[in-house]
Design an enzyme around this catalytic site. Structure first.
Site, PDB file in Angstrom:
ATOM      1  N   LEU A 237     -24.750   1.736  -2.953  1.00 31.58           N
ATOM      2  CA  LEU A 237     -23.642   0.998  -3.548  1.00 31.58           C
ATOM      3  C   LEU A 237     -24.137  -0.370  -4.007  1.00 31.58           C
ATOM      4  CD1 LEU A 237     -20.780   1.796  -0.995  1.00 31.58           C
ATOM      5  CD2 LEU A 237     -21.479   3.068  -3.034  1.00 31.58           C
ATOM      6  N   ASP A 238     -24.083  -0.581  -5.316  1.00 30.58           N
ATOM      7  CA  ASP A 238     -24.444  -1.877  -5.901  1.00 30.58           C
ATOM      8  C   ASP A 238     -23.202  -2.746  -5.909  1.00 30.58           C
ATOM      9  OD1 ASP A 238     -26.982  -0.844  -6.393  1.00 30.58           O
ATOM     10  OD2 ASP A 238     -26.424  -0.105  -8.375  1.00 30.58           O
ATOM     11  N   VAL A 239     -23.270  -3.858  -5.201  1.00 37.42           N
ATOM     12  CA  VAL A 239     -22.071  -4.631  -4.893  1.00 37.42           C
ATOM     13  C   VAL A 239     -22.203  -6.068  -5.364  1.00 37.42           C
ATOM     14  CG1 VAL A 239     -20.583  -5.426  -3.010  1.00 37.42           C
ATOM     15  CG2 VAL A 239     -21.649  -3.171  -2.878  1.00 37.42           C
TER      16      VAL A 239
END
Length: 257
Positions: free
Chosen positions: A129-131
């Site tokens: 997950l790129d957050v």
């Protein structure tokens, strides 16, 4: 028994090894195969490779490149990039890769997690997950190299992925990527408190002390890094590195205090 791990992350673009800052301004740093050989010699805990163009270009995973990497790698290998179907995941695992990482497919087809986990086991499915921080607080999940925002709630989504069967969740901080300014501790706290599966944090690792302090506060956990292991000094000269046995002992002992 679950233990903390120190994980180099290699980014591949056009078959070359690059390093980004906040998911942009990428710098060529060498040949991926050479980097794998060096990390073999340095006895890295495991290695993660992301093809950062595959999903953006909607291209098939580069199986020949993956096979070459896996044949050289003497540590557990995780690969991500362009994986959209069960058959693609099975093809990658058949090449000697231990874990397949999913990113954009988690949003477009979350049931793919169920399908892969049912076929090969939870331990082989990784959610990445790129957050990024929201201006008014909280975090937003992005895909396609941070270019496409999703509408999922970070914590609820992590919980759903755990139920679906992911064996690990990698939280990649877009804001900290390549900055070497330290991990986002508030981000990892939020995710660690929400799920029971192993969590790995990536983005911003500043030095060995940062690794040890993060393990001490949140371990067992995976501490992943790119710039820390490929750059040296304030001018960011390219130099592949990894903690030696004495350094690792200090890092992990910090985590046991």
């Amino acid at each position: 028994m679950l233990r903390s791990r120190i994980i180099p992350v290699l980014l591949v673009r056009n078959k070359g090894l690059v390093k980004t800052t906040k998911f942009g301004d990428d710098k060529y740093v060498g040949d991926p195969i050479n980097a794998v050989r060096i990390f073999n010699e340095k006895e890295a805990d495991e290695l993660t490779v992301f093809d950062i163009d595959a999903s953006v270009n909607e291209s098939e995973p580069d199986y020949k490149m993956i096979e070459n990497l896996a044949s050289e790698c003497r540590m557990p290998l995780c690969y991500g990039g362009g994986v959209k179907t069960l058959q693609q995941a099975l093809n990658i695992l058949s090449l000697g890769v231990e874990k397949v990482a999913l990113s954009s497919a988690l949003i477009s087809n979350p049931s793919l997690v169920n399908d892969i986990a049912a076929q090969v086991g939870n331990q082989s499915v990784v959610a990445v997950l790129d957050v990024k921080k929201r201006l008014l607080g909280g975090y937003k999940v992005f895909t396609h190299n941070g270019k496409k925002a999703s509408n999922v709630d970070l914590v609820d989504f992590c919980k759903d992925l755990e139920v679906r069967g992911v064996g690990e969740i990698v939280i990649n901080s877009i804001d900290r990527d390549g900055t070497m300014q330290g991990y986002d501790k508030a981000l990892i706290k939020k995710v660690k408190e929400a799920v029971n599966v192993p969590v790995t944090l990536c983005g911003g690792a500043s030095d060995h002390a940062d690794l040890g302090q993060t393990i001490a506060e949140f371990g067992p956990i995976g501490v992943a890094a790119g710039s820390l292991f490929v750059f040296k000094g304030k001018y960011r000269a390219v130099l592949i590195s990894y903690p030696n046995s004495n350094d690792k002992e200090k890092i992990f002992s910090e985590g046991q205090k």
